[in-house]
Write a protein that holds these residues in place. Structure first.
Motif, short mmCIF file in Angstrom:
data_model
loop_
_atom_site.label_atom_id
_atom_site.label_comp_id
_atom_site.label_asym_id
_atom_site.label_seq_id
_atom_site.Cartn_x
_atom_site.Cartn_y
_atom_site.Cartn_z
N ILE A 67 0.83 -1.21 0.00
CA ILE A 67 0.00 0.00 0.00
C ILE A 67 0.87 1.25 0.00
CG2 ILE A 67 -1.66 1.34 1.34
CD1 ILE A 67 -2.84 -1.35 2.29
N ALA A 68 1.85 1.29 0.91
CA ALA A 68 2.69 2.48 1.02
C ALA A 68 3.48 2.74 -0.27
CB ALA A 68 3.64 2.34 2.21
N GLU A 69 4.09 1.69 -0.81
CA GLU A 69 4.90 1.86 -2.01
C GLU A 69 4.07 2.34 -3.19
OE1 GLU A 69 6.78 -1.89 -2.57
OE2 GLU A 69 8.07 -1.68 -0.78
N ARG A 70 2.87 1.76 -3.36
CA ARG A 70 2.02 2.15 -4.49
C ARG A 70 1.53 3.58 -4.34
NH1 ARG A 70 1.30 2.71 -9.24
NH2 ARG A 70 -0.61 2.09 -10.32
N MET A 71 1.17 3.98 -3.12
CA MET A 71 0.66 5.33 -2.92
C MET A 71 1.76 6.38 -3.07
SD MET A 71 -2.56 5.19 -2.72
CE MET A 71 -2.44 3.80 -3.85
N TRP A 72 3.00 6.04 -2.67
CA TRP A 72 4.11 6.96 -2.89
C TRP A 72 4.40 7.12 -4.38
CZ3 TRP A 72 5.92 10.61 -0.02
CH2 TRP A 72 5.93 10.52 1.37
N GLU A 73 4.11 6.09 -5.17
CA GLU A 73 4.28 6.18 -6.62
C GLU A 73 3.19 7.05 -7.25
OE1 GLU A 73 6.05 1.63 -7.31
OE2 GLU A 73 4.04 2.20 -7.99
N VAL A 74 1.97 6.85 -6.81
CA VAL A 74 0.80 7.45 -7.48
C VAL A 74 0.54 8.88 -7.04
CG1 VAL A 74 -1.72 7.32 -7.67
CG2 VAL A 74 -0.33 5.26 -7.96
N PHE A 75 0.65 9.16 -5.75
CA PHE A 75 0.11 10.42 -5.24
C PHE A 75 1.01 11.64 -5.38
CE2 PHE A 75 -2.90 12.83 -2.76
CZ PHE A 75 -4.09 12.17 -3.05
N PRO A 76 2.28 11.60 -5.01
CA PRO A 76 3.10 12.81 -5.10
C PRO A 76 3.10 13.49 -6.47
CG PRO A 76 4.22 11.20 -3.75
CD PRO A 76 3.02 10.51 -4.33
N PRO A 77 3.09 12.75 -7.60
CA PRO A 77 3.04 13.44 -8.89
C PRO A 77 1.75 14.24 -9.10
CG PRO A 77 3.84 11.20 -9.18
CD PRO A 77 3.34 11.30 -7.77
#
Length: 395
Positions: free
Chosen positions: A12-22
């Protein structure tokens, strides 16, 4: 904690760090979260069924397991945290109230993120609880709902609203019930509220009901149980908000430590300055204290105990801690922290949502003091002891 849980949390954490900051800059300017991007990503990693029991297709996490994931999301963005928190919390409230038939029909859909619930509690012209103004009048095999709710999170996305209303206005607190209302019901209107200070992109709607007819079978629980269910649901949600405070505070601390090491003045890192060291030490103390409070309270919840005073204490200390920590982070970063070059400015605003979520400080003071005066005792600590001086008061 086990290997499967650790994999879920990491995924969950890795995917959300990929998706959200951009998307962060766009979200902060438009006040809209691109749900066509976020929701599929959350569904992909199973983040929308975290508290749903496994027999209904969810992860079946304990509170102790759920809190770190919520804190992880709070490190990324307040709008993301708010979206996931609102979905999982309202689904858990639905699970607490619903019949077996209702759970079998809707919980699997909620676990997959195909259905979501919105909490209809707060009203613009009334207080929460016995002062609720929304009414549900019995008319044959239907209730007729009239009234309004606002600050209903995810109102642009939810399929059902859990509406707390007066089914027996003359009964006071004993007349509050919970009713499930579909968003496409005739007579229901949902208006957006003005933009918020923080947690940008998260929608909080104004739900207005004008003689909305809802089948009797949509009632959750028995008539008159609503107020007690609000109180029990609030306990858990206050702990969730405190975990959100922890995540934001931890991220602000880590960013401040990195800044204190890398930023130099007069040829030395600012972390060598006593004033900055004091800020960092105060921040770390708040983080450690809140983390310990949450661990203790989550353990009691998972053991089946009610935690009225502990939940409010976590919420109260959490909001104070996250506001202090983000304030200190701004001091560590200095003037550049007041700009959007770094996330500190946004995190400081996001933290303020935790002040008013699930009741402002005055409500937490009331709950803690009233509960203790009624004889409640904080249990479950290694410091518990039967040896204490008996103090009596005479009138």
């Amino acid at each position: 904690m086990n290997e499967d849980y650790e994999k879920l949390r990491s995924r969950i954490a890795e995917r959300m760090w990929e998706v959200f900051p951009p998307m962060e800059e766009e979200i902060e300017h438009t006040d809209v979260i691109p749900k066509d991007v976020m929701v599929p990503a959350l569904q992909e990693v199973g983040a929308l069924g975290l508290l749903v029991p496994k027999e209904y297709g969810g992860a079946g996490l304990t509170v102790t397991q759920y809190l770190p994931i919520l804190a992880d999301l709070s490190r990324i963005h307040g709008g993301l945290r708010g979206f996931v928190h609102a979905h999982n919390s309202s689904t858990h409230v639905f699970s607490m109230l619903a019949s077996e038939e209702q759970k079998a029909r809707l919980l699997p859909l909620a676990a997959r993120g195909e259905v979501s619930f919105g909490m209809g509690i707060t009203e613009p012209d009334h207080g929460t609880g016995a002062d609720i103004g929304t009414t549900a009048t019995r008319d044959g095999e239907h209730y007729v709902l009239t009234g309004q709710k606002w600050l209903t999170t995810n109102s642009d996305w939810v399929r059902y609203f859990i509406v707390f209303c007066k089914t027996d206005p003359a009964a006071g607190a004993a007349g509050v019930s919970a009713i499930l209302m579909e968003r496409d019901a005739e007579g229901l209107r949902i208006d957006p509220l003005p933009p918020t200070l923080g947690t940008r992109g998260l929608q909080h709607g104004h739900v207005q009901m004008e003689r909305v007819r809802v089948p009797i079978g949509n009632r959750l629980g028995r008539e008159g149980e609503g107020l007690g269910l609000i109180e029990e649901g609030m306990e858990l949600s206050r702990v969730f908000v405190a975990a959100s405070s922890l995540g934001t505070a931890e991220e602000a601390l880590q960013m401040s430590l990195a800044r204190a090491r890398s930023r130099e003045t007069f040829g030395q890192p600012i972390g060598t300055r006593q004033a900055v060291q004091r800020y960092l030490a105060e921040m770390a103390t708040d983080v450690l204290a809140l983390r310990s409070m949450l661990e203790n309270t989550a353990a009691r919840i998972d053991a089946g105990h009610r935690v009225p005073a502990e939940a409010s204490a976590c919420k109260l200390f959490g909001l104070e801690a996250v506001c202090r920590v983000t304030d200190r982070a701004l001091l560590v970063f200095g003037g550049i922290g007041f700009t959007r070059k770094f996330p500190i400015e946004r995190m400081l605003r996001d933290a303020r949502a935790n002040v008013v979520e699930e009741g402002p400080p005055a409500i937490q003071h009331l709950v803690i003091a009233r509960t203790m005066l009624m004889g409640y005792y904080f249990e479950g600590s290694i410091f518990d002891t039967p040896y204490t001086r008996a103090v009596t008061a005479t009138v």
